[in-house]
Design an enzyme around this catalytic site. Sequence first.
Site, PDB file in Angstrom:
ATOM      1  N   ARG A 269      23.449 -23.092  72.152  1.00 55.20           N
ATOM      2  CA  ARG A 269      22.908 -21.938  71.408  1.00 55.20           C
ATOM      3  C   ARG A 269      22.340 -20.891  72.353  1.00 55.20           C
ATOM      4  O   ARG A 269      22.360 -19.702  72.059  1.00 55.20           O
ATOM      5  CB  ARG A 269      21.787 -22.388  70.462  1.00 55.20           C
ATOM      6  CG  ARG A 269      22.246 -23.246  69.295  1.00 55.20           C
ATOM      7  CD  ARG A 269      21.109 -23.351  68.287  1.00 55.20           C
ATOM      8  NE  ARG A 269      21.293 -24.427  67.329  1.00 55.20           N
ATOM      9  CZ  ARG A 269      22.025 -24.347  66.220  1.00 55.20           C
ATOM     10  NH1 ARG A 269      22.675 -23.246  65.941  1.00 55.20           N
ATOM     11  NH2 ARG A 269      22.107 -25.373  65.390  1.00 55.20           N
TER      12      ARG A 269
ATOM     13  N   ASP B  57      26.324 -23.353  67.942  1.00 51.47           N
ATOM     14  CA  ASP B  57      26.182 -24.628  68.657  1.00 51.47           C
ATOM     15  C   ASP B  57      27.378 -25.545  68.467  1.00 51.47           C
ATOM     16  O   ASP B  57      28.232 -25.330  67.605  1.00 51.47           O
ATOM     17  CB  ASP B  57      24.934 -25.369  68.151  1.00 51.47           C
ATOM     18  CG  ASP B  57      25.150 -25.925  66.740  1.00 51.47           C
ATOM     19  OD1 ASP B  57      25.701 -25.194  65.892  1.00 51.47           O
ATOM     20  OD2 ASP B  57      24.798 -27.094  66.491  1.00 51.47           O
TER      21      ASP B  57
ATOM     22  N   LYS C  16      35.602 -13.896  61.616  1.00 51.15           N
ATOM     23  CA  LYS C  16      36.924 -14.426  61.976  1.00 51.15           C
ATOM     24  C   LYS C  16      37.923 -13.801  61.022  1.00 51.15           C
ATOM     25  O   LYS C  16      37.888 -14.068  59.818  1.00 51.15           O
ATOM     26  CB  LYS C  16      36.935 -15.942  61.873  1.00 51.15           C
ATOM     27  CG  LYS C  16      36.099 -16.583  62.956  1.00 51.15           C
ATOM     28  CD  LYS C  16      36.335 -18.067  63.010  1.00 51.15           C
ATOM     29  CE  LYS C  16      35.405 -18.716  63.995  1.00 51.15           C
ATOM     30  NZ  LYS C  16      35.454 -20.183  63.895  1.00 51.15           N
TER      31      LYS C  16
ATOM     32  N   ASP D  11      33.207 -17.361  58.663  1.00 47.33           N
ATOM     33  CA  ASP D  11      34.471 -18.061  58.885  1.00 47.33           C
ATOM     34  C   ASP D  11      35.251 -18.006  57.571  1.00 47.33           C
ATOM     35  O   ASP D  11      35.966 -17.048  57.314  1.00 47.33           O
ATOM     36  CB  ASP D  11      34.139 -19.486  59.344  1.00 47.33           C
ATOM     37  CG  ASP D  11      35.350 -20.293  59.740  1.00 47.33           C
ATOM     38  OD1 ASP D  11      36.468 -19.767  59.675  1.00 47.33           O
ATOM     39  OD2 ASP D  11      35.201 -21.475  60.113  1.00 47.33           O
TER      40      ASP D  11
ATOM     41  N   GLU E 111      23.699 -12.534  59.278  1.00 45.87           N
ATOM     42  CA  GLU E 111      24.546 -13.729  59.416  1.00 45.87           C
ATOM     43  C   GLU E 111      25.174 -13.738  60.810  1.00 45.87           C
ATOM     44  O   GLU E 111      25.589 -12.700  61.319  1.00 45.87           O
ATOM     45  CB  GLU E 111      25.609 -13.677  58.306  1.00 45.87           C
ATOM     46  CG  GLU E 111      26.576 -14.821  58.263  1.00 45.87           C
ATOM     47  CD  GLU E 111      25.968 -16.180  57.958  1.00 45.87           C
ATOM     48  OE1 GLU E 111      25.125 -16.630  58.761  1.00 45.87           O
ATOM     49  OE2 GLU E 111      26.350 -16.799  56.964  1.00 45.87           O
TER      50      GLU E 111
ATOM     51  N   LYS F 272      20.278 -22.214  61.797  1.00 46.28           N
ATOM     52  CA  LYS F 272      19.584 -21.759  62.978  1.00 46.28           C
ATOM     53  C   LYS F 272      20.372 -20.668  63.718  1.00 46.28           C
ATOM     54  O   LYS F 272      19.842 -19.954  64.545  1.00 46.28           O
ATOM     55  CB  LYS F 272      19.391 -22.941  63.947  1.00 46.28           C
ATOM     56  CG  LYS F 272      18.588 -24.079  63.377  1.00 46.28           C
ATOM     57  CD  LYS F 272      18.601 -25.264  64.354  1.00 46.28           C
ATOM     58  CE  LYS F 272      17.968 -26.472  63.699  1.00 46.28           C
ATOM     59  NZ  LYS F 272      18.129 -27.670  64.534  1.00 46.28           N
ATOM     60  N   GLY F 273      21.668 -20.582  63.404  1.00 46.94           N
ATOM     61  CA  GLY F 273      22.573 -19.765  64.220  1.00 46.94           C
ATOM     62  C   GLY F 273      22.177 -18.313  64.365  1.00 46.94           C
ATOM     63  O   GLY F 273      22.405 -17.701  65.405  1.00 46.94           O
TER      64      GLY F 273
ATOM     65  N   PHE G 193      37.134 -21.823  67.503  1.00 48.22           N
ATOM     66  CA  PHE G 193      35.748 -22.282  67.396  1.00 48.22           C
ATOM     67  C   PHE G 193      34.983 -21.743  68.597  1.00 48.22           C
ATOM     68  O   PHE G 193      35.382 -21.922  69.739  1.00 48.22           O
ATOM     69  CB  PHE G 193      35.695 -23.811  67.349  1.00 48.22           C
ATOM     70  CG  PHE G 193      34.356 -24.313  66.883  1.00 48.22           C
ATOM     71  CD1 PHE G 193      34.063 -24.397  65.529  1.00 48.22           C
ATOM     72  CD2 PHE G 193      33.375 -24.676  67.801  1.00 48.22           C
ATOM     73  CE1 PHE G 193      32.820 -24.836  65.088  1.00 48.22           C
ATOM     74  CE2 PHE G 193      32.136 -25.112  67.377  1.00 48.22           C
ATOM     75  CZ  PHE G 193      31.859 -25.191  66.010  1.00 48.22           C
ATOM     76  N   VAL G 194      33.886 -21.070  68.332  1.00 48.95           N
ATOM     77  CA  VAL G 194      33.138 -20.436  69.422  1.00 48.95           C
ATOM     78  C   VAL G 194      31.710 -20.981  69.511  1.00 48.95           C
ATOM     79  O   VAL G 194      31.175 -21.507  68.528  1.00 48.95           O
ATOM     80  CB  VAL G 194      33.113 -18.893  69.263  1.00 48.95           C
ATOM     81  CG1 VAL G 194      34.479 -18.291  69.528  1.00 48.95           C
ATOM     82  CG2 VAL G 194      32.594 -18.478  67.888  1.00 48.95           C
TER      83      VAL G 194
HETATM   84  P1  5GP Z   1      31.827 -20.284  56.424  1.00 44.88           P
HETATM   85  O1  5GP Z   1      31.087 -20.705  55.178  1.00 44.88           O
HETATM   86  O2  5GP Z   1      31.950 -18.777  56.546  1.00 44.88           O
HETATM   87  O3  5GP Z   1      33.168 -20.972  56.543  1.00 44.88           O
HETATM   88  O4  5GP Z   1      31.021 -20.841  57.657  1.00 44.88           O
HETATM   89  C1  5GP Z   1      29.852 -20.260  58.077  1.00 44.88           C
HETATM   90  C2  5GP Z   1      29.056 -21.157  58.984  1.00 44.88           C
HETATM   91  O5  5GP Z   1      29.880 -22.116  59.683  1.00 44.88           O
HETATM   92  C3  5GP Z   1      28.388 -20.322  60.062  1.00 44.88           C
HETATM   93  O6  5GP Z   1      27.134 -19.817  59.622  1.00 44.88           O
HETATM   94  C4  5GP Z   1      28.278 -21.298  61.207  1.00 44.88           C
HETATM   95  O7  5GP Z   1      27.110 -22.081  61.038  1.00 44.88           O
HETATM   96  C5  5GP Z   1      29.498 -22.202  61.039  1.00 44.88           C
HETATM   97  N1  5GP Z   1      30.613 -21.743  61.884  1.00 44.88           N
HETATM   98  C6  5GP Z   1      31.715 -21.085  61.479  1.00 44.88           C
HETATM   99  N2  5GP Z   1      32.531 -20.831  62.513  1.00 44.88           N
HETATM  100  C7  5GP Z   1      31.918 -21.306  63.620  1.00 44.88           C
HETATM  101  C8  5GP Z   1      32.258 -21.333  65.028  1.00 44.88           C
HETATM  102  O8  5GP Z   1      33.303 -20.829  65.501  1.00 44.88           O
HETATM  103  N3  5GP Z   1      31.359 -21.916  65.852  1.00 44.88           N
HETATM  104  C9  5GP Z   1      30.193 -22.493  65.415  1.00 44.88           C
HETATM  105  N4  5GP Z   1      29.402 -23.045  66.329  1.00 44.88           N
HETATM  106  N5  5GP Z   1      29.839 -22.492  64.101  1.00 44.88           N
HETATM  107  C10 5GP Z   1      30.689 -21.899  63.219  1.00 44.88           C
END
Ligand code: 5GP
Length: 197
Positions: A186, A180, A152, A124, A120, A64-65, A173-174
Amino acid sequence: MTGTESLSAEPGAFEAAVYSRSEDPHLGAVVVSAEALQGRISELGAAITRDYAGRVPLLVGVLKGACFFLADLARAIELPVEIDFMAVSSYGNSTRTSGVVRIVKDLDAELSGRHVLIVEDIVDSGLTLSYLKRNLAARHPASLDVVALLVKKGLQPVDLQLKYEGFEIPPDFVIGYGLDVAERYRNLPYLATYVED
Ligand code: 5GP
């Protein structure tokens, strides 16, 4: 406070009027203000308008982000666009993605011959995006690129070749602007750090 007063208030007052720091100890420092988000999204929209001139990009948002970002970005692109959404869930624990992703809702659109732009919210580890790129590339789009609002820095083991990047942020973490904690925050119009107990 009336709407008029809040518009003319000092920077920061707008944020405080939405979710109050004094009442919510989890709401940390502003990482990217609402104004900075909208300014950068205008620039990304202008770049996409230039690069995709004469084509109709298909914007693929990951629920949903990314829905707030996609909605603002689409309105900053001065071309006909189509939009579609996917929902994915990651196996493993909740704070770190494992890279093993399950598609919970697939796209409605066929990708064959389309110019696909993955929209996207945040990268992270990059594992979710790597999986999505592989999965969508196998559907034979004419082109496949990524616009990520937040990255990040230094955490991605592989170069994800992001065509468009909004902001590099520290590895905290944001929350806000689509991101969310347990479905809350959100709708903050800015991005803030989340303060744990
Ligand atoms: P990745 O696969 O790149 O490690 O993670 C991607 C997903 O993790 C993002 O689409 C998001 O849903 C979640 N995510 C990563 N970092 C954060 C953060 O700082 N805050 C929140 N709320 N979700 C995050």
